[in-house]
Design a protein around this motif. Structure first.
Motif, PDB file in Angstrom:
ATOM      1  N   GLY A 128     -23.532  24.029 -21.934  1.00  0.00           N
ATOM      2  CA  GLY A 128     -23.856  23.507 -23.207  1.00  0.00           C
ATOM      3  C   GLY A 128     -24.045  24.678 -24.070  1.00  0.00           C
ATOM      4  O   GLY A 128     -24.723  24.410 -25.088  1.00  0.00           O
ATOM      5  N   GLN A 129     -23.615  25.976 -23.938  1.00  0.00           N
ATOM      6  CA  GLN A 129     -23.830  26.991 -24.724  1.00  0.00           C
ATOM      7  C   GLN A 129     -22.914  27.102 -26.001  1.00  0.00           C
ATOM      8  O   GLN A 129     -21.730  26.817 -25.772  1.00  0.00           O
ATOM      9  CB  GLN A 129     -23.795  28.463 -24.095  1.00  0.00           C
ATOM     10  N   HIS A 130     -23.625  27.292 -27.135  1.00  0.00           N
ATOM     11  CA  HIS A 130     -22.900  27.812 -28.329  1.00  0.00           C
ATOM     12  C   HIS A 130     -22.613  28.840 -28.960  1.00  0.00           C
ATOM     13  O   HIS A 130     -22.016  29.300 -30.065  1.00  0.00           O
ATOM     14  CB  HIS A 130     -23.473  26.636 -29.459  1.00  0.00           C
ATOM     15  N   GLY A 131     -23.196  29.937 -28.094  1.00  0.00           N
ATOM     16  CA  GLY A 131     -23.478  31.458 -28.433  1.00  0.00           C
ATOM     17  C   GLY A 131     -23.984  31.502 -29.970  1.00  0.00           C
ATOM     18  O   GLY A 131     -23.515  32.610 -30.537  1.00  0.00           O
ATOM     19  N   GLY A 132     -24.756  30.727 -30.358  1.00  0.00           N
ATOM     20  CA  GLY A 132     -25.243  30.941 -31.695  1.00  0.00           C
ATOM     21  C   GLY A 132     -24.489  30.074 -32.993  1.00  0.00           C
ATOM     22  O   GLY A 132     -24.903  30.021 -33.997  1.00  0.00           O
ATOM     23  N   GLY A 133     -23.307  29.760 -32.463  1.00  0.00           N
ATOM     24  CA  GLY A 133     -22.539  29.236 -33.431  1.00  0.00           C
ATOM     25  C   GLY A 133     -22.872  27.935 -34.211  1.00  0.00           C
ATOM     26  O   GLY A 133     -22.340  27.544 -35.335  1.00  0.00           O
TER      27      GLY A 133
ATOM     28  N   ALA B 297     -25.573  25.139 -40.841  1.00  0.00           N
ATOM     29  CA  ALA B 297     -25.786  25.425 -42.560  1.00  0.00           C
ATOM     30  C   ALA B 297     -24.659  25.386 -43.169  1.00  0.00           C
ATOM     31  O   ALA B 297     -24.568  25.021 -44.611  1.00  0.00           O
ATOM     32  CB  ALA B 297     -26.228  26.994 -42.513  1.00  0.00           C
ATOM     33  N   HIS B 298     -23.311  25.837 -42.613  1.00  0.00           N
ATOM     34  CA  HIS B 298     -22.044  25.488 -43.184  1.00  0.00           C
ATOM     35  C   HIS B 298     -21.893  24.095 -43.777  1.00  0.00           C
ATOM     36  O   HIS B 298     -21.344  23.939 -44.879  1.00  0.00           O
ATOM     37  CB  HIS B 298     -20.880  26.053 -42.420  1.00  0.00           C
ATOM     38  N   ALA B 299     -22.148  23.060 -43.010  1.00  0.00           N
ATOM     39  CA  ALA B 299     -21.892  21.839 -43.082  1.00  0.00           C
ATOM     40  C   ALA B 299     -22.725  21.315 -44.199  1.00  0.00           C
ATOM     41  O   ALA B 299     -22.157  20.512 -45.057  1.00  0.00           O
ATOM     42  CB  ALA B 299     -21.911  20.959 -41.801  1.00  0.00           C
ATOM     43  N   ALA B 300     -24.237  21.855 -44.128  1.00  0.00           N
ATOM     44  CA  ALA B 300     -24.967  21.240 -45.283  1.00  0.00           C
ATOM     45  C   ALA B 300     -24.456  21.929 -46.456  1.00  0.00           C
ATOM     46  O   ALA B 300     -24.499  21.092 -47.748  1.00  0.00           O
ATOM     47  CB  ALA B 300     -26.283  21.721 -44.922  1.00  0.00           C
ATOM     48  N   ARG B 301     -24.110  22.913 -46.659  1.00  0.00           N
ATOM     49  CA  ARG B 301     -23.577  23.775 -47.905  1.00  0.00           C
ATOM     50  C   ARG B 301     -22.338  23.286 -48.456  1.00  0.00           C
ATOM     51  O   ARG B 301     -22.181  23.040 -49.785  1.00  0.00           O
ATOM     52  CB  ARG B 301     -23.458  25.326 -47.754  1.00  0.00           C
ATOM     53  N   GLN B 302     -21.233  22.952 -47.622  1.00  0.00           N
ATOM     54  CA  GLN B 302     -20.255  22.388 -48.204  1.00  0.00           C
ATOM     55  C   GLN B 302     -19.927  20.926 -48.301  1.00  0.00           C
ATOM     56  O   GLN B 302     -18.831  20.258 -48.415  1.00  0.00           O
ATOM     57  CB  GLN B 302     -19.017  22.930 -47.103  1.00  0.00           C
TER      58      GLN B 302
ATOM     59  N   ALA C 170      -8.848  17.529 -44.080  1.00  0.00           N
ATOM     60  CA  ALA C 170      -9.916  18.794 -43.963  1.00  0.00           C
ATOM     61  C   ALA C 170     -10.652  18.155 -42.675  1.00  0.00           C
ATOM     62  O   ALA C 170     -11.743  18.365 -42.775  1.00  0.00           O
ATOM     63  CB  ALA C 170     -10.851  18.789 -45.121  1.00  0.00           C
ATOM     64  N   VAL C 171      -9.750  18.060 -41.489  1.00  0.00           N
ATOM     65  CA  VAL C 171     -10.336  17.872 -40.194  1.00  0.00           C
ATOM     66  C   VAL C 171     -10.121  19.173 -39.264  1.00  0.00           C
ATOM     67  O   VAL C 171      -8.862  19.508 -39.252  1.00  0.00           O
ATOM     68  CB  VAL C 171      -9.789  16.609 -39.552  1.00  0.00           C
ATOM     69  N   ALA C 172     -10.999  19.826 -38.828  1.00  0.00           N
ATOM     70  CA  ALA C 172     -10.980  20.837 -38.010  1.00  0.00           C
ATOM     71  C   ALA C 172     -11.638  20.788 -36.633  1.00  0.00           C
ATOM     72  O   ALA C 172     -12.499  20.023 -36.614  1.00  0.00           O
ATOM     73  CB  ALA C 172     -11.570  21.933 -38.913  1.00  0.00           C
ATOM     74  N   ILE C 173     -11.416  21.521 -35.658  1.00  0.00           N
ATOM     75  CA  ILE C 173     -11.976  21.468 -34.421  1.00  0.00           C
ATOM     76  C   ILE C 173     -12.182  23.045 -34.089  1.00  0.00           C
ATOM     77  O   ILE C 173     -11.221  23.996 -34.306  1.00  0.00           O
ATOM     78  CB  ILE C 173     -11.149  20.886 -33.143  1.00  0.00           C
ATOM     79  N   GLY C 174     -13.453  23.236 -33.719  1.00  0.00           N
ATOM     80  CA  GLY C 174     -13.803  24.544 -33.076  1.00  0.00           C
ATOM     81  C   GLY C 174     -14.840  24.664 -31.975  1.00  0.00           C
ATOM     82  O   GLY C 174     -15.133  23.687 -31.322  1.00  0.00           O
ATOM     83  N   GLY C 175     -14.618  25.773 -31.210  1.00  0.00           N
ATOM     84  CA  GLY C 175     -15.796  25.739 -30.123  1.00  0.00           C
ATOM     85  C   GLY C 175     -15.840  27.450 -29.659  1.00  0.00           C
ATOM     86  O   GLY C 175     -14.947  28.360 -30.349  1.00  0.00           O
ATOM     87  N   PHE C 176     -16.818  27.352 -28.957  1.00  0.00           N
ATOM     88  CA  PHE C 176     -17.041  28.923 -28.214  1.00  0.00           C
ATOM     89  C   PHE C 176     -16.702  28.899 -26.646  1.00  0.00           C
ATOM     90  O   PHE C 176     -17.183  28.071 -26.104  1.00  0.00           O
ATOM     91  CB  PHE C 176     -18.707  29.141 -28.399  1.00  0.00           C
ATOM     92  N   SER C 177     -16.391  29.919 -26.370  1.00  0.00           N
ATOM     93  CA  SER C 177     -16.133  30.082 -24.771  1.00  0.00           C
ATOM     94  C   SER C 177     -15.109  29.064 -24.319  1.00  0.00           C
ATOM     95  O   SER C 177     -14.131  28.890 -24.632  1.00  0.00           O
ATOM     96  CB  SER C 177     -17.472  30.198 -24.105  1.00  0.00           C
ATOM     97  N   ASP C 178     -15.628  28.144 -23.363  1.00  0.00           N
ATOM     98  CA  ASP C 178     -14.783  26.937 -22.727  1.00  0.00           C
ATOM     99  C   ASP C 178     -14.636  26.073 -23.752  1.00  0.00           C
ATOM    100  O   ASP C 178     -13.475  25.484 -24.110  1.00  0.00           O
ATOM    101  CB  ASP C 178     -15.555  26.361 -21.790  1.00  0.00           C
TER     102      ASP C 178
ATOM    103  N   ALA D 288     -18.618  34.431 -37.996  1.00  0.00           N
ATOM    104  CA  ALA D 288     -18.302  32.825 -37.746  1.00  0.00           C
ATOM    105  C   ALA D 288     -18.358  32.515 -39.443  1.00  0.00           C
ATOM    106  O   ALA D 288     -17.787  31.624 -39.941  1.00  0.00           O
ATOM    107  CB  ALA D 288     -19.272  32.249 -37.197  1.00  0.00           C
ATOM    108  N   ARG D 289     -19.253  32.977 -40.261  1.00  0.00           N
ATOM    109  CA  ARG D 289     -19.313  32.687 -41.427  1.00  0.00           C
ATOM    110  C   ARG D 289     -17.961  32.992 -42.460  1.00  0.00           C
ATOM    111  O   ARG D 289     -17.683  32.428 -43.233  1.00  0.00           O
ATOM    112  CB  ARG D 289     -20.557  33.548 -42.361  1.00  0.00           C
ATOM    113  N   GLU D 290     -17.419  34.034 -41.975  1.00  0.00           N
ATOM    114  CA  GLU D 290     -16.081  34.420 -42.451  1.00  0.00           C
ATOM    115  C   GLU D 290     -14.976  33.241 -42.090  1.00  0.00           C
ATOM    116  O   GLU D 290     -14.289  32.599 -42.995  1.00  0.00           O
ATOM    117  CB  GLU D 290     -15.729  35.722 -42.175  1.00  0.00           C
ATOM    118  N   ALA D 291     -15.076  32.999 -40.987  1.00  0.00           N
ATOM    119  CA  ALA D 291     -14.226  31.840 -40.302  1.00  0.00           C
ATOM    120  C   ALA D 291     -14.465  30.464 -41.209  1.00  0.00           C
ATOM    121  O   ALA D 291     -13.566  29.946 -41.772  1.00  0.00           O
ATOM    122  CB  ALA D 291     -14.361  31.679 -38.927  1.00  0.00           C
TER     123      ALA D 291
END
Length: 242
Positions: free
Chosen positions: A78-83, A89-94, A139-147, A231-234
């Motif tokens: 269940g780790q997100h690595g802080g992402g 924050a990005h979702a709220a802003r955008q 504008a549908v995207a998928i992302g993740g951390f590690s696994d 992450a913010r740049e991505a």
């Protein structure tokens, strides 16, 4: 000598790696369901599966518009690595919808025998959202951390007709059964990563670039985490694609 009949049993659901939910469901004559208000919600489905959904606030003085959607997948345990905080924050802003589903076990199904229950749950959650909100199909995207990054790469490449962008933070591998579409790919990896060595992420980026995908690759001076500036740049680049 009699021969045994061929095995006619159907393959397990979702073992082909394909998702079926599409924003067009809103326009296919299916009854719309009431949306949740703006904010971050915990979703609990009847079969015990869980997810979080962020719904952005919309200006009541402006006409409603289709919203971007980002699916964010956690790493093992269940780790997100802080992402996840950065993505929120990005979702709220955008003004973007953000879906954060939980895997059935400590990690995603492809690491435990093949595509199946987790992919089915992601599809179910996407359909649930698309019946309640007008999602911007471009504008549908998928992302993740590690696994979760490995799973995002795998699922995103197989479903590039749904996901226009893939964000992979510290991935270990990719295992698409086939390729569909031509999604843009962002890969980031820490040079001091001892869990999944930086060569893994770099190799994935080089391979996809060699196969003709539009790839951006970023290394950072860090370990097995999501680098906030990277992450913010991505996410800034993701917003520019709209």
């Amino acid at each position: 000598m009699a021969t045994a009949p061929p095995d006619a049993s159907p393959p397990p659901p979702y073992s082909d790696g394909r998702l079926h939910a599409r924003p067009a469901l809103l326009h296919a004559g299916l009854p719309a369901a009431p949306p949740l208000p703006a904010g971050t919600h915990k979703l609990a489905f009847p079969d015990g599966r869980h997810a979080r959904l962020h719904v952005p606030a919309q200006d009541p003085q402006q006409p409603p518009r289709p919203m971007p959607l980002l699916v964010l997948l956690h790493g093992a345990g269940g780790q997100h690595g802080g992402g996840d905080a950065i993505a929120l924050a990005h979702a709220a802003r955008q003004g973007s919808l953000l879906l954060i589903p939980d895997a059935l076990s400590t990690s995603w199904d492809v690491l435990r025998g093949g595509y199946g229950p987790d992919l089915a749950f992601v599809d179910r959650a996407l359909g649930w959202i698309m019946r309640r909100y007008e999602v911007d199909a471009s504008a549908v995207a998928i992302g993740g951390f590690s696994d979760g990054a490995s799973y995002a790469l795998s699922v995103g490449l197989m479903n590039g007709d749904l996901f226009g962008d893939i964000l992979a933070f510290s991935p270990g591998f990719m295992a698409p059964l086939r390729r569909t579409g031509q999604p843009r790919v962002f890969v980031a990896h820490g040079v001091a990563d001892k869990v999944l060595l930086v060569e893994r992420g770099k190799g994935i980026a080089l391979r996809l670039a060699g196969e003709g995908y539009e790839v951006r690759y970023a290394e950072f001076d860090g370990a097995h985490v999501v680098s906030p500036p990277v992450a913010r740049e991505a996410l800034r680049l993701l917003a520019q694609q709209r």
